[in-house]
Write a protein that holds these residues in place. Structure first.
Motif, short mmCIF file in Angstrom:
data_model
loop_
_atom_site.label_atom_id
_atom_site.label_comp_id
_atom_site.label_asym_id
_atom_site.label_seq_id
_atom_site.Cartn_x
_atom_site.Cartn_y
_atom_site.Cartn_z
N LYS A 56 69.80 46.62 -93.47
CA LYS A 56 70.75 47.73 -93.61
C LYS A 56 70.02 49.04 -93.93
O LYS A 56 70.56 50.12 -93.71
N LEU A 57 68.78 48.92 -94.40
CA LEU A 57 67.98 50.12 -94.66
C LEU A 57 67.85 50.97 -93.39
O LEU A 57 67.80 52.20 -93.45
N LEU A 58 67.82 50.32 -92.24
CA LEU A 58 67.68 51.02 -90.96
C LEU A 58 68.90 51.87 -90.64
O LEU A 58 68.83 52.76 -89.80
N LEU A 59 70.02 51.61 -91.30
CA LEU A 59 71.25 52.34 -91.05
C LEU A 59 71.37 53.62 -91.87
O LEU A 59 72.23 54.45 -91.60
N ALA B 66 65.68 58.08 -100.01
CA ALA B 66 66.22 56.80 -100.47
C ALA B 66 65.32 56.23 -101.57
O ALA B 66 64.09 56.35 -101.48
N TRP B 67 65.94 55.65 -102.56
CA TRP B 67 65.24 54.92 -103.61
C TRP B 67 65.69 53.48 -103.48
O TRP B 67 66.90 53.20 -103.53
N GLN C 80 57.76 49.08 -93.27
CA GLN C 80 57.91 49.29 -91.83
C GLN C 80 58.39 50.72 -91.55
O GLN C 80 57.89 51.38 -90.63
N GLN C 81 59.33 51.21 -92.35
CA GLN C 81 59.82 52.58 -92.18
C GLN C 81 58.73 53.61 -92.45
O GLN C 81 58.64 54.62 -91.76
N GLN D 26 55.49 53.18 -92.01
CA GLN D 26 54.55 53.14 -90.88
C GLN D 26 55.15 53.75 -89.62
O GLN D 26 54.48 54.47 -88.89
N ALA D 27 56.42 53.47 -89.37
CA ALA D 27 57.07 53.95 -88.15
C ALA D 27 57.24 55.46 -88.16
O ALA D 27 57.30 56.09 -87.10
N SER D 28 57.31 56.05 -89.34
CA SER D 28 57.55 57.49 -89.42
C SER D 28 56.27 58.28 -89.69
O SER D 28 56.32 59.49 -89.90
N ALA D 29 55.12 57.62 -89.67
CA ALA D 29 53.84 58.33 -89.86
C ALA D 29 53.64 59.29 -88.70
O ALA D 29 54.13 59.04 -87.60
N PRO D 30 52.96 60.39 -88.87
CA PRO D 30 52.17 60.81 -90.03
C PRO D 30 53.01 61.47 -91.13
O PRO D 30 52.49 61.80 -92.17
N GLN D 31 54.31 61.67 -90.92
CA GLN D 31 55.17 62.25 -91.94
C GLN D 31 56.13 61.17 -92.42
O GLN D 31 57.25 61.07 -91.93
N PRO D 32 55.69 60.31 -93.36
CA PRO D 32 56.51 59.16 -93.75
C PRO D 32 57.88 59.57 -94.29
O PRO D 32 58.01 60.62 -94.91
N ARG D 33 58.86 58.72 -94.01
CA ARG D 33 60.21 58.93 -94.55
C ARG D 33 60.15 59.00 -96.06
O ARG D 33 59.32 58.37 -96.69
#
Length: 123
Positions: free
Chosen positions: A14-17, A24-25, A38-39, A41-48
């Motif tokens: 549900k984090l993906l939603l 988010a904490w 995973q989030q 890494q997927a949002s690098a180079p500007q991590p979520r």
């Protein structure tokens, strides 16, 4: 700005939603931690903007909210958060009292927890 506060140990996919622009904490758990990583890494180079925190024995909501407030409140570096979406915690009387101490009120209860809004100054 809304902050998502995930206290549900089984939140997982549900984090993906959650809206990617909202910080988010998320409480660390077997299901949550891999998704957070995973989030990142997927949002690098500007991590979520996702903070992973370790659960403590008997979650201290007030201390957690104080920490969130230090990072996202009126004295923080960016715009202050005005709403809080909480997953995995009911808006019981003690929780409502803690929120009031941070100038928030429960605007809506949901099947997953509640949504709280900041009380405008002067009200």
């Amino acid at each position: 700005m809304n902050i998502n506060l995930v206290l549900d140990l089984a939140f997982g996919d549900k984090l993906l939603l959650l809206h990617p622009a909202e910080p988010a904490w998320v409480v660390a758990s077997v299901l949550n931690e891999p998704l957070v990583r995973q989030q990142w890494q997927a949002s690098a180079p500007q991590p979520r903007d996702i903070t992973l925190f370790q659960p403590s024995t008997g979650l201290d909501f007030e201390s957690l909210l104080d920490t969130v407030n230090q990072h996202h409140g009126e004295d923080s570096h960016g715009p202050a958060y005005t709403s809080l979406t909480v997953f995995g915690l009911d808006a019981t009387d003690p929780i409502v009292e803690i929120l009031a101490g941070f100038a928030f009120h429960v605007a809506q209860t949901t099947r997953f927890g509640f949504i709280a809004h900041r009380i405008p100054h002067g009200h």
